[in-house]
Design an enzyme around this catalytic site. Sequence first.
Site, short mmCIF file in Angstrom:
data_model
loop_
_atom_site.label_atom_id
_atom_site.label_comp_id
_atom_site.label_asym_id
_atom_site.label_seq_id
_atom_site.Cartn_x
_atom_site.Cartn_y
_atom_site.Cartn_z
CD GLU A 33 -2.92 -0.83 -0.14
OE1 GLU A 33 -3.06 0.30 -0.62
OE2 GLU A 33 -3.43 -1.85 -0.66
CE1 TYR A 115 -6.79 2.89 -0.05
CE2 TYR A 115 -4.42 3.11 0.31
CZ TYR A 115 -5.49 2.50 -0.31
OH TYR A 115 -5.25 1.47 -1.18
CG ASP A 133 -8.29 4.54 -3.49
OD1 ASP A 133 -9.49 4.48 -3.81
OD2 ASP A 133 -7.41 3.85 -4.04
#
Length: 347
Positions: A33, A115, A133
């Site tokens: 991520e 997020y 996002d």
Amino acid sequence: MNFSQQLIDWYIVNKRSLPWRDTKNPYYIWLSEVILQQTRVNQGLPYYKSFVKKYPTVEDLAHAPQDQVLKLWQGLGYYSRARNLQTAAVQIIDNNSKFPDNYKDLLRLKGVGEYTAAAIASFAYGEAVAVVDGNVYRVLSRIYGVATPINIPAGVKEFKSLAGKLLDKNDPATYNQAIMEFGALQCVPKNPNCNICPFINNCVAYQENRITELPVKIKKTKVKNLFHHYLVIQTPSGKTVLSQRDTSSIWAGLFEFPYIESSGALLPQEITTNKLFRELVGGSRFRESVYNQQPIVHKLSHRKVHAYFWIIEVDEELSHSIDIIEVKTKPVHVLMERFIKEFWQKK
Ligand code: SF4
């Protein structure tokens, strides 16, 4: 329409096979991520593989020399993200190597925002938190016709709430992956191929021909940096020189020391050879020093003023000068106010 089911059905058929999707290891998911915040999947993949190979565990990352981590990160930009990654790895080690296993605790890690925390919590632990996002904003704003700007607090709140309601609570991991993948592959920013989209009949943006309008983002005006070098003249009898701003400028009508404007910091010789300085000081001998090496910064809506105050002690009296004590009675703007408070009122 059962939004989440349709979305998951689409995902099962269309998803890309990516290594971080085949794992529940929160460390690997976190790595992926953070890397993907920097780059697209194709470019990010080799970085992900290198990190996993070099630092297979969070302990390995925590104990690695920082230079080595930064080297491996090279090319991704935003080196603070790599440093945060390592700082957070150390935080985990310091907590008995226990990787945080829920959204709230994940947020405590350095550099982990909402997020990333939602992504790790849902993908690794199945916690029912929705990711929001750029892809999610786009998909939701188009399908549901939400025109609230995505970069204002009200918009963020509205989209978070909608995302939370739509989330498949029984399978948040697949749902979150699905909506992000849908945004990345199907509902792309420009020219999405709506003809093959499963939501074509329900999508507000498509039905109302508003695809290019959504999502709405408010354009922020570019902030202009201004550098002001105020000349704080002090005569032997304790006088100084003030000027008044004209009515068309910001801080119209307020008093201030005469100032030189530049495109950045200036050296003393650049001040003392400046035309305004020569006009003010004339033939008088002077001693100059800068009061603040670091500028006092003041933000306006689309301007940022960096103010330096130069103390100029002259050895002669000057015309148009006023008693320093009088300065305190004049209306002045915030930068002047701060300087006067810090410099003269302490005396
Ligand atoms: S119909 Fe087009 S705009 Fe609407 S969700 Fe599908 S791809 Fe996006």
